[in-house]
Design a protein around this motif. Structure first.
Motif, PDB file in Angstrom:
ATOM      1  N   SER A 261     -43.636 -47.527 -31.769  1.00  0.00           N
ATOM      2  CA  SER A 261     -42.906 -47.665 -33.024  1.00  0.00           C
ATOM      3  C   SER A 261     -41.676 -46.770 -32.980  1.00  0.00           C
ATOM      4  CB  SER A 261     -43.812 -47.273 -34.198  1.00  0.00           C
ATOM      5  OG  SER A 261     -43.138 -47.374 -35.434  1.00  0.00           O
ATOM      6  N   LEU A 262     -40.644 -47.143 -33.747  1.00  0.00           N
ATOM      7  CA  LEU A 262     -39.401 -46.362 -33.741  1.00  0.00           C
ATOM      8  C   LEU A 262     -38.710 -46.524 -35.083  1.00  0.00           C
ATOM      9  CD1 LEU A 262     -36.901 -46.350 -30.741  1.00  0.00           C
ATOM     10  CD2 LEU A 262     -36.154 -46.017 -33.083  1.00  0.00           C
ATOM     11  N   ASN A 263     -38.317 -45.400 -35.695  1.00  0.00           N
ATOM     12  CA  ASN A 263     -37.435 -45.485 -36.861  1.00  0.00           C
ATOM     13  C   ASN A 263     -36.679 -44.183 -37.056  1.00  0.00           C
ATOM     14  OD1 ASN A 263     -39.186 -43.839 -38.756  1.00  0.00           O
ATOM     15  ND2 ASN A 263     -40.561 -45.599 -38.472  1.00  0.00           N
ATOM     16  N   ASN A 264     -35.453 -44.328 -37.588  1.00  0.00           N
ATOM     17  CA  ASN A 264     -34.572 -43.200 -37.889  1.00  0.00           C
ATOM     18  C   ASN A 264     -34.393 -42.267 -36.698  1.00  0.00           C
ATOM     19  OD1 ASN A 264     -33.867 -43.640 -40.765  1.00  0.00           O
ATOM     20  ND2 ASN A 264     -36.080 -43.485 -41.049  1.00  0.00           N
ATOM     21  N   GLY A 265     -34.316 -42.855 -35.511  1.00  0.00           N
ATOM     22  CA  GLY A 265     -33.993 -42.082 -34.313  1.00  0.00           C
ATOM     23  C   GLY A 265     -35.168 -41.489 -33.572  1.00  0.00           C
ATOM     24  N   LEU A 266     -36.366 -41.526 -34.155  1.00  0.00           N
ATOM     25  CA  LEU A 266     -37.548 -40.981 -33.491  1.00  0.00           C
ATOM     26  C   LEU A 266     -38.417 -42.116 -32.962  1.00  0.00           C
ATOM     27  CD1 LEU A 266     -38.696 -37.935 -35.650  1.00  0.00           C
ATOM     28  CD2 LEU A 266     -36.931 -38.086 -33.873  1.00  0.00           C
ATOM     29  N   LEU A 267     -38.981 -41.884 -31.792  1.00  0.00           N
ATOM     30  CA  LEU A 267     -39.777 -42.886 -31.093  1.00  0.00           C
ATOM     31  C   LEU A 267     -41.210 -42.401 -30.939  1.00  0.00           C
ATOM     32  CD1 LEU A 267     -39.958 -45.483 -29.274  1.00  0.00           C
ATOM     33  CD2 LEU A 267     -39.295 -44.002 -27.369  1.00  0.00           C
ATOM     34  N   CYS A 268     -42.163 -43.276 -31.216  1.00  0.00           N
ATOM     35  CA  CYS A 268     -43.581 -42.983 -31.016  1.00  0.00           C
ATOM     36  C   CYS A 268     -44.080 -43.819 -29.848  1.00  0.00           C
ATOM     37  CB  CYS A 268     -44.374 -43.292 -32.283  1.00  0.00           C
ATOM     38  SG  CYS A 268     -46.159 -43.049 -32.113  1.00  0.00           S
ATOM     39  N   CYS A 269     -44.805 -43.192 -28.932  1.00  0.00           N
ATOM     40  CA  CYS A 269     -45.369 -43.902 -27.794  1.00  0.00           C
ATOM     41  C   CYS A 269     -46.692 -43.252 -27.400  1.00  0.00           C
ATOM     42  CB  CYS A 269     -44.390 -43.926 -26.619  1.00  0.00           C
ATOM     43  SG  CYS A 269     -43.618 -42.342 -26.277  1.00  0.00           S
ATOM     44  N   ARG A 270     -47.406 -43.875 -26.499  1.00  0.00           N
ATOM     45  CA  ARG A 270     -48.684 -43.352 -26.039  1.00  0.00           C
ATOM     46  C   ARG A 270     -48.749 -43.435 -24.527  1.00  0.00           C
ATOM     47  NH1 ARG A 270     -51.186 -47.472 -23.693  1.00  0.00           N
ATOM     48  NH2 ARG A 270     -51.293 -49.537 -24.676  1.00  0.00           N
ATOM     49  N   THR A 271     -49.677 -42.701 -23.932  1.00  0.00           N
ATOM     50  CA  THR A 271     -49.855 -42.782 -22.491  1.00  0.00           C
ATOM     51  C   THR A 271     -50.393 -44.160 -22.106  1.00  0.00           C
ATOM     52  OG1 THR A 271     -52.018 -41.745 -22.825  1.00  0.00           O
ATOM     53  CG2 THR A 271     -50.243 -40.326 -22.079  1.00  0.00           C
ATOM     54  N   SER A 272     -50.061 -44.582 -20.912  1.00  0.00           N
ATOM     55  CA  SER A 272     -50.533 -45.869 -20.416  1.00  0.00           C
ATOM     56  C   SER A 272     -52.031 -45.824 -20.177  1.00  0.00           C
ATOM     57  CB  SER A 272     -49.811 -46.222 -19.110  1.00  0.00           C
ATOM     58  OG  SER A 272     -48.426 -46.317 -19.302  1.00  0.00           O
ATOM     59  N   PHE A 273     -52.681 -46.936 -20.490  1.00  0.00           N
ATOM     60  CA  PHE A 273     -54.113 -47.064 -20.227  1.00  0.00           C
ATOM     61  C   PHE A 273     -54.306 -47.797 -18.905  1.00  0.00           C
ATOM     62  CE2 PHE A 273     -54.626 -47.237 -25.095  1.00  0.00           C
ATOM     63  CZ  PHE A 273     -54.700 -45.861 -25.160  1.00  0.00           C
ATOM     64  N   PRO A 274     -55.414 -47.550 -18.194  1.00  0.00           N
ATOM     65  CA  PRO A 274     -56.498 -46.613 -18.533  1.00  0.00           C
ATOM     66  C   PRO A 274     -56.088 -45.163 -18.286  1.00  0.00           C
ATOM     67  CG  PRO A 274     -56.918 -47.660 -16.423  1.00  0.00           C
ATOM     68  CD  PRO A 274     -55.692 -48.323 -16.959  1.00  0.00           C
TER      69      PRO A 274
END
Length: 404
Positions: A106-119
């Motif tokens: 997800s991304l809004n107002n210049g900040l990005l959210c991400c997670r480590t790749s699975f597995p």
């Protein structure tokens, strides 16, 4: 350039007012002019002032995702497509400042959210600013399934950044709750159908903790692309192949489902759509036999949709004769979602939509109604880029992100 003293910035509002009118990209480059410039441009008061300036879409993050098994994914390279420049570039490995390979969430107002790749035995969630390469990490919570959708809620106008950068994460999980009985009249037998509900887990950067909301929303449809669009304090997700929208009001912790602007019965072929945000309102782009339309959600409680733009397939083809050909035939011949759409809206932000047309990616501006601008070939973005990529719009920001 003559070096300016730090107290000159501190005691005079003129430099702040002038510099705060510059673009984020220019200010980021100006950090290297001197230590005084760096201190000013990095100051939270200055950043808060500069945030009032409207920034155009800088580009789009594009990630192909290849499903390996039912619950494991091989996550491929993340590309960044810059827009608003004469010569378009595609950059790979743009998030290599993070300690892990990641998946964009997800991304809004210049900040990005991400997670480590699975597995991954120790999955992490990252919230970062790709411009200044600052990030914060937190452990993936044990009570949240790995197939949930996590959306970032960051609005510097609702939560001022004067002291710290505060944000929330909302994890949406689709959980089976039971069965409902369905009577089949032909053979007078009863069949059971699974019932599902969406549950919401909320993370607050202030408390640094997760908690499950008491709210849940019954829905038997899955989430689809453009997950977690933030507009006016409400998060939105497409469900049911895009004909419906799941909403979650963060402040009041209320959720409900609303229909899209057009019901499925309106179409003889299979349309494609995406959602996005403009001027703090939810926007809905759809391409079908009726053409390309842009709808704005004016009232989520009614719900009331307002048609802001409409171009028929003939009009689109006439305006983009070098790109689009036999458009009506191609759109009308798609009768199933198993068939890859020839023209697919991937992401929308502030009047700009990113489109895949055949094997290339284009940009289209609704306001100016300019011709579609080719950005790159799909093959540039990876061998699996045609199949349900993750695409999010990006607007540059100077907002700092502190380590927890």
């Amino acid at each position: 350039m003559k070096k300016m003293k730090g107290h000159w910035f501190a005691n005079d509002d003129i430099p702040m007012n002038i510099l705060s009118r510059l673009s984020t990209k220019t200010l980021h480059l100006f950090k290297s002019v001197s230590k005084d410039w760096l201190n000013l441009i990095s100051d939270r008061s200055f950043i808060s002032l500069q945030l009032k300036r409207s920034e155009p879409v800088s580009g789009f993050y594009f990630q192909e995702v290849f499903q390996w098994t039912d619950d494991e994914y091989v996550d491929q390279c993340i590309s960044y497509i810059n827009v608003g420049v004469e010569r378009v570039n595609v950059w790979c490995n743009v998030l290599d400042f993070l300690p892990d390979n990641v998946v964009v969430l997800s991304l809004n107002n210049g900040l990005l959210c991400c997670r480590t790749s699975f597995p991954n035995s120790h999955p992490m969630i990252y919230v970062c600013n790709p411009l200044n390469k600052q990030w914060r990490s937190l452990m993936w919570p044990n009570n949240i399934a790995k197939d949930c959708s996590i959306a970032l809620a960051f609005d510097p106008f609702r939560d001022p950044i004067d002291v710290s950068t505060d944000f929330k994460l909302v994890a949406v999980s689709r959980i089976e709750e039971g069965y409902k009985q369905i009577l089949v009249e032909e053979d007078e037998e009863e069949e059971e159908e699974e019932e599902y509900s969406f549950f919401f887990d909320i993370y607050s950067s202030k408390t640094r903790s997760w908690r499950r909301s008491k709210e849940c929303c019954k829905c038997n449809h899955e989430l689809t692309k453009n997950r977690g669009v933030l507009a006016d304090g409400i998060l939105y997700w497409l469900v049911g192949h895009g004909y419906g929208i799941l909403m979650f009001d963060l402040q009041n912790e209320l959720s409900w489902l609303i229909p899209g602007p057009l019901p499925s019965a309106e179409f003889t072929c299979t349309p494609e759509m995406c959602i996005g945000e403009s001027q703090d309102k939810l926007c809905y782009v759809i391409i079908s036999e009726h053409g390309m339309q842009l709808w704005i959600l004016e009232d989520q409680f009614a719900p009331k949709w307002d048609l802001k733009f409409h171009a028929s397939l003939d009009e689109l083809e006439g305006e983009n004769i070098a790109v689009l050909y036999n458009l009506e035939e191609k759109i009308r011949s798609r009768l199933s979602r198993d068939v890859i759409p020839w023209m697919d809206p991937l992401s929308f932000k502030d009047g700009v939509v990113l489109l895949r047309v055949s094997a290339a990616v284009y940009l289209y501006e609704f306001g100016t109604r300019r011709r579609m601008k080719k950005l790159c070939d799909v093959s540039t973005l990876g061998p699996k880029a045609m199949f349900s990529p993750i695409v999010v719009p990006y607007t540059m920001s100077l907002v700092p992100v502190e380590q927890a």
